[in-house]
Scaffold this active site. Sequence first.
Site, PDB file in Angstrom:
ATOM      1  N   GLN A 126      26.681  36.089  60.119  1.00  0.00           N
ATOM      2  CA  GLN A 126      25.707  36.593  59.155  1.00  0.00           C
ATOM      3  C   GLN A 126      24.403  37.031  59.809  1.00  0.00           C
ATOM      4  OE1 GLN A 126      26.511  33.107  56.363  1.00  0.00           O
ATOM      5  NE2 GLN A 126      25.931  34.780  54.964  1.00  0.00           N
ATOM      6  N   HIS A 129      33.529  32.357  56.840  1.00  0.00           N
ATOM      7  CA  HIS A 129      32.725  33.337  57.580  1.00  0.00           C
ATOM      8  C   HIS A 129      33.119  33.368  59.047  1.00  0.00           C
ATOM      9  CE1 HIS A 129      29.758  35.176  54.991  1.00  0.00           C
ATOM     10  NE2 HIS A 129      29.407  34.014  54.478  1.00  0.00           N
ATOM     11  N   HIS A 143      33.103  27.690  52.623  1.00  0.00           N
ATOM     12  CA  HIS A 143      32.483  29.019  52.629  1.00  0.00           C
ATOM     13  C   HIS A 143      32.086  29.417  54.051  1.00  0.00           C
ATOM     14  CE1 HIS A 143      29.899  32.184  50.620  1.00  0.00           C
ATOM     15  NE2 HIS A 143      29.350  32.127  51.819  1.00  0.00           N
ATOM     16  N   GLU A 144      31.399  28.516  54.747  1.00  0.00           N
ATOM     17  CA  GLU A 144      30.934  28.843  56.099  1.00  0.00           C
ATOM     18  C   GLU A 144      32.101  28.949  57.071  1.00  0.00           C
ATOM     19  OE1 GLU A 144      28.021  30.021  56.234  1.00  0.00           O
ATOM     20  OE2 GLU A 144      27.528  29.229  54.256  1.00  0.00           O
ATOM     21  N   GLY A 152      23.720  27.681  53.339  1.00  0.00           N
ATOM     22  CA  GLY A 152      24.518  27.757  54.551  1.00  0.00           C
ATOM     23  C   GLY A 152      24.360  29.114  55.195  1.00  0.00           C
ATOM     24  N   CYS A 189      26.643  34.659  48.155  1.00  0.00           N
ATOM     25  CA  CYS A 189      26.582  34.740  49.607  1.00  0.00           C
ATOM     26  C   CYS A 189      25.367  35.563  50.010  1.00  0.00           C
ATOM     27  CB  CYS A 189      27.864  35.391  50.137  1.00  0.00           C
ATOM     28  SG  CYS A 189      27.933  35.555  51.925  1.00  0.00           S
ATOM     29  N   LEU A 190      24.665  35.103  51.025  1.00  0.00           N
ATOM     30  CA  LEU A 190      23.508  35.845  51.515  1.00  0.00           C
ATOM     31  C   LEU A 190      23.903  37.216  52.050  1.00  0.00           C
ATOM     32  CD1 LEU A 190      21.638  32.942  53.345  1.00  0.00           C
ATOM     33  CD2 LEU A 190      21.112  33.936  51.099  1.00  0.00           C
TER      34      LEU A 190
END
Length: 167
Positions: free
Chosen positions: A51, A134, A130-131, A46, A88-89
């Site tokens: 991000q 963000h 999660h997204e 995701g 997480c990226l």
Amino acid sequence: MAVLPIVTLGDARLRRVGQPVVRFDRELARLIDDMIETMDDAPGVGLAAQQVGVDLQLCVMRIDDQLYEVANPQILHRSGEEGAWEGCLSVPGYRAWRLRGEHAVMTGQDRHGRKVTISGHGELARAIQHEYDHLQGELYIDGLPPDQEILTEDELERRFGEASEAD
């Protein structure tokens, strides 16, 4: 399409609440395509607009080869509870055991402004939550209990012999 630089922990852009998407045009389609390319290149499951340094209510997810693109999402339902090692990226190289709803339902709009609904269990439910976080300027580490251990991927592998993909 282009691979965009991923914003990491410490960059204030990650903490911005996304603005609503109001124009569903070629520029938005290009951003979505670039976000997909970036997510796949990372690799991750995701990616939220924050991000890549853009403060929009926009995210992409790919779970079990199914691609999801969602603008202006809302979570309508969460139920159950499931824990998993989450990463997480934007917090590269680390994982933490995080409890999330086992089932989640998200509504929003696709790249053309049409209504979409995504309902999922397990990994898809985790990615939805999660997204969405963000897009509210939150990171997965923000929801951890104060005593929760955050491990490097190497430490996680040494201890448990497992690692999960980053969202």
